[in-house]
Design an enzyme around this catalytic site. Structure first.
Site, short mmCIF file in Angstrom:
data_model
loop_
_atom_site.label_atom_id
_atom_site.label_comp_id
_atom_site.label_asym_id
_atom_site.label_seq_id
_atom_site.Cartn_x
_atom_site.Cartn_y
_atom_site.Cartn_z
N LYS A 1 0.97 -1.21 -0.13
CA LYS A 1 -0.03 -0.04 -0.01
C LYS A 1 0.81 1.20 0.00
CE LYS A 1 -3.19 2.77 2.84
NZ LYS A 1 -3.79 2.93 4.11
N GLU B 1 -8.38 11.16 13.21
CA GLU B 1 -7.88 10.32 13.66
C GLU B 1 -6.85 10.15 14.54
OE1 GLU B 1 -5.31 6.72 10.94
OE2 GLU B 1 -5.89 8.63 9.89
#
Length: 400
Positions: free
Chosen positions: A151, A205
């Site tokens: 990723k 987050e």
């Protein structure tokens, strides 16, 4: 986690009206830390945790030498520092650590504030749409090769010139009200007086929090735009929860975080399935990870340094993703995708991932947003995702 203990929060829409150039802010939920001035500061490139511990020890000595005056100046709170970590410690931006001279606890504004109505004089995407989508295509080619890369996160910026200087208190108040469960922040990063540059935003987050031995991490990865129709919005959320591509993107992040935390914790609870987390504009897949530290001497900042950058903002493996990002992104990230938060002398603190953000300098702003690229990503959709993320700051500015 809760804000540091002190006197009751100052409530109301005027909670940020006294925010002046050089001040700093970090909020979690309905409570925030407002720092004024700078008692001590440092910009370390290495040993950030050790430098922070030294600053806090110095601050404690200064507080002890001037106890009555210090107690008034710090709202009864023990010494703490507010800080920024850059995305890349080897890049041009250094960590920013500052112990405010004065502290106060404030509550979220409870009255709606009108948008400033600023106009955009100039607007520039960097890279432009076609170039960004080509970079996503190139990233997919790298992921498809015989390589350990699983990723990577590709970002872009939006540079704005406004017709008036940024109304920083107003923007922060609107960000805070729009993100009541997130982390609103603003720290000066250069300049003096009214000419200071700021790094600001409202991150959904949590990178990590520490309270005693208790550790919490709440990574977000996998995103979908919300819809004004409630039924369609619910359908989108469930589709995200079932999406193989987004579940893969999220699982890579959780796996990497667990690998860092497991050796540091006596116990660690990692849910097998992600849940849903929402902001005003977006749905995210999120996993709340909680544990108990084996060594109570490990501070919140130590944990932030160990975890940063997670695959939510970089990729996996980290070194391979960093190299790919450096080759594909035509700019330095600076503090975007870094970490922002606070730590006190006991080692407690909270650090958020530095996203949904902008660097502000007078009338000029640079907004940044990224998207996680995994097999199955579609360049057009990743561009659209970054646009939805940029809306957090644009909404607070009253811009479209």
């Amino acid at each position: 986690m809760d804000m540091p203990a002190g006197k009751p929060c100052d409530p109301g829409a005027d909670a940020l009206s006294g925010f002046l150039p050089g001040d700093s802010l970090f909020s979690t939920g309905g409570a925030g830390i407002h720092g004024r001035g700078c008692l001590l500061q440092a910009a370390p490139r290495e040993d950030v945790g050790a430098c922070a511990a030294h600053l806090l020890a110095q601050a404690a000595e200064l507080h002890a030498d001037a106890a009555p005056a210090t107690a008034r100046a710090t709202d009864g709170m023990r010494p703490l520092l507010l800080g920024l970590l850059p995305y890349d410690p080897a890049g041009p931006a250094s960590a920013q650590l500052r112990v405010p001279r004065c502290l106060r606890r404030i509550a979220a504004p409870h009255e709606p504030l009108a948008a400033p109505g600023a106009a955009i004089l100039q607007r520039r995407e960097h890279p432009e749409r076609d170039e960004y989508e080509r970079a996503v295509g190139a990233a997919l080619e790298r992921l498809g090769r015989d390589t350990p890369l699983r990723k990577l996160v590709l970002s872009r910026t939006l540079e704005l010139e406004l017709d008036r200087p940024l109304d920083l208190p107003g923007v922060l108040a609107r960000l805070w009200r729009a993100s009541p469960h997130g982390h609103t922040y603003a720290l000066p990063v250069s300049g003096i007086g009214a000419e200071q540059d700021y790094f600001l935003g409202a991150s959904p987050e949590l990178l990590v929090s520490r309270e005693g031995r208790r550790v919490r991490v709440h990574p977000l990865a996998g995103t979908a735009a919300r819809h004004p129709d409630a039924a369609e919005d619910a359908r989108i959320a469930q589709a995200l929860l079932a999406s193989p591509k987004d579940r893969l993107e999220h699982a890579v992040v959780v796996e990497a975080i667990e690998a860092v935390l497991r050796p540091l914790c006596r116990t660690l609870n990692v849910p097998a399935q992600p849940g849903l987390t929402s902001t005003a504009r977006l749905w995210h897949l999120g996993t709340l990870i909680e544990g108990e530290l084996a060594d109570p001497a490990i501070s919140a900042l130590d944990l932030a340094v160990a975890l940063h950058p997670t695959p939510a903002v970089c990729g996996l493996p980290t070194a391979d993703a960093r190299r790919a990002i450096a080759a594909l992104e035509p700019f330095e990230r600076g503090y975007f995708a870094g970490a922002v938060g606070w730590c006190d002398i006991a080692g407690d603190g909270a650090w958020a991932v530095a996203i949904r953000c902008a660097r502000a300098s007078g009338r000029r702003l640079t907004l940044s947003a990224g998207a996680g690229i995994v097999p199955g990503s579609v360049p057009e959709l990743e561009y659209r995702e970054t646009g939805n993320k940029l809306r957090t700051i644009l909404d607070a500015l009253g811009l479209h």
